[in-house]
Scaffold this active site. Sequence first.
Site, mmCIF file in Angstrom:
data_model
loop_
_atom_site.group_PDB
_atom_site.id
_atom_site.type_symbol
_atom_site.label_atom_id
_atom_site.label_comp_id
_atom_site.label_asym_id
_atom_site.label_seq_id
_atom_site.Cartn_x
_atom_site.Cartn_y
_atom_site.Cartn_z
ATOM 1 N N GLN A 110 7.827 -9.293 7.811
ATOM 2 C CA GLN A 110 9.050 -8.825 7.143
ATOM 3 C C GLN A 110 9.650 -7.585 7.795
ATOM 4 O O GLN A 110 10.649 -7.065 7.336
ATOM 5 C CB GLN A 110 8.797 -8.586 5.661
ATOM 6 C CG GLN A 110 7.959 -7.359 5.312
ATOM 7 C CD GLN A 110 7.642 -7.320 3.834
ATOM 8 O OE1 GLN A 110 6.808 -8.075 3.338
ATOM 9 N NE2 GLN A 110 8.291 -6.428 3.096
ATOM 10 N N GLY A 165 9.156 -4.092 -8.632
ATOM 11 C CA GLY A 165 9.967 -2.925 -9.006
ATOM 12 C C GLY A 165 11.436 -3.156 -8.710
ATOM 13 O O GLY A 165 11.791 -3.732 -7.672
ATOM 14 N N ARG A 184 8.295 5.349 1.719
ATOM 15 C CA ARG A 184 8.938 5.964 2.881
ATOM 16 C C ARG A 184 9.275 7.439 2.655
ATOM 17 O O ARG A 184 9.583 8.147 3.620
ATOM 18 C CB ARG A 184 10.233 5.229 3.225
ATOM 19 C CG ARG A 184 10.001 3.848 3.764
ATOM 20 C CD ARG A 184 11.284 3.068 3.789
ATOM 21 N NE ARG A 184 11.007 1.639 3.878
ATOM 22 C CZ ARG A 184 10.986 0.950 5.012
ATOM 23 N NH1 ARG A 184 11.253 1.540 6.137
ATOM 24 N NH2 ARG A 184 10.716 -0.331 5.011
ATOM 25 N N GLY A 222 5.380 4.581 -8.802
ATOM 26 C CA GLY A 222 6.169 3.368 -9.030
ATOM 27 C C GLY A 222 5.254 2.141 -9.038
ATOM 28 O O GLY A 222 5.327 1.301 -9.937
ATOM 29 N N HIS A 223 4.361 2.053 -8.055
ATOM 30 C CA HIS A 223 3.418 0.925 -8.021
ATOM 31 C C HIS A 223 2.501 0.961 -9.252
ATOM 32 O O HIS A 223 2.196 -0.081 -9.834
ATOM 33 C CB HIS A 223 2.526 1.001 -6.770
ATOM 34 C CG HIS A 223 3.267 0.885 -5.475
ATOM 35 N ND1 HIS A 223 3.437 1.947 -4.615
ATOM 36 C CD2 HIS A 223 3.876 -0.167 -4.885
ATOM 37 C CE1 HIS A 223 4.100 1.548 -3.549
ATOM 38 N NE2 HIS A 223 4.396 0.278 -3.687
ATOM 39 N N GLY A 230 0.803 -1.212 0.000
ATOM 40 C CA GLY A 230 0.000 0.000 0.000
ATOM 41 C C GLY A 230 0.834 1.258 0.000
ATOM 42 O O GLY A 230 2.010 1.234 -0.371
#
Length: 283
Positions: free
Chosen positions: A61, A147, A187, A36-37, A31
Site C-alpha cells: 500500500q 478509525g 506520522r 487512536g488505535h 503498528g
Amino acid sequence: MKVFQEIAELQSFIAQQRAAGKRIGFVPTMGALHSGHISLVQEALRQCEVCVVSVFVNPTQFNDPKDLQTYPRTLEADIEKLEAAGATALFSPTVETIYPEPDNRDFAVGRVAEVMEGAHRPGHFRGVMQVVSRLFDIVRPDKAFFGEKDFQQIAVIRAMVELLSLPVEIVDCPIVREEDGLALSSRNVRLSAQERSFAPEIYRVLSKSRELQGSYSPRQLEQWVVDQINATPTLRVEYFEIVDARSLERIEHWGDSPHPHGCITVFCGQVRLIDNIAYSSSI
Ligand code: PAF
C-alpha cells in the site's frame, strides 16, 4: 495477551474462542500504536469478547518506497500498549507469511477508490484491499474496527466487503485528537518541533469552516480552507474536497448531499497529514 506470528497458531486460538461462543473483534494496524488505535481496541472489547490486533506494515500500500522505509516500527512498545489495553491477541506476521506469492489481485470497487487519495496515491487502496482481504480471510472476524481519520479508507473497505460478500461488519470509530486538535497519526512523530506547532492549524481551519458554511458554496469554502492553511508556515494543502460522505463525489451545492464531508491532505514540511470533517446537512 497471546502473540502470534504464524497463521495456523492464530487460527487455532481463534477457533477455540469461537467454539466457546465468543465474538471476534479485529483491529488491523500498521503498528506505531497511539491512543487512536487504543480507542479501536477499547471499542472492539466493548462489542466483542475477543479482540485480535494485527501489526503489519503492508508493503503493497506504499506508493513511495521511502515512506515504507521510514514508516515507524515500534513492536515492543506496541505490545506493552496492547497488553495495557486488554487486547486478547496480537498477530504480527512477516511479509512472506502474508504474501507467500506476489498478490496481483485488483478489486473493482469503482470511484470510491479512484478519487482523492486514490488519485494522489496510485495503487494505495489496491494494496489496502489486498492486505485487509487477506487479514479478514485469516482472522474471519465478526466485526472489524477502523478509525475515521482514514475516512476514504473506510468507504473503500466497505465497498470491498460488499463486492466480495464478506461476512464481517465494519465499525467506524471517531477520530482521536491531541488537545490542540491535531488528529493522532503514527506520522506525527516525524514532525519537527516547529512543524508540530503549526500542524493544529489544519483542524482549527476545518472547524472554523463549519461556522462559515452558510455563507459559502462548497467550492468557495474549499478555496477558503486551502487559502487559510496555505498561509500558515510549513503547511501546503495537497487537496481539500467537499464530497458526499457515501459516494465521495464532490458536490456543487450543499443540497446535493445529505451528508457533506470535507476531506483534506496537507504536507506539513515533508510529512503528509490527513484529516476530515462533517458539515451540516441542513443549512
Ligand atoms: O489504516 C491502516 O493502518 C492500514 O491502512 C491498514 C488498514 C491496517 C491496512 O494496512
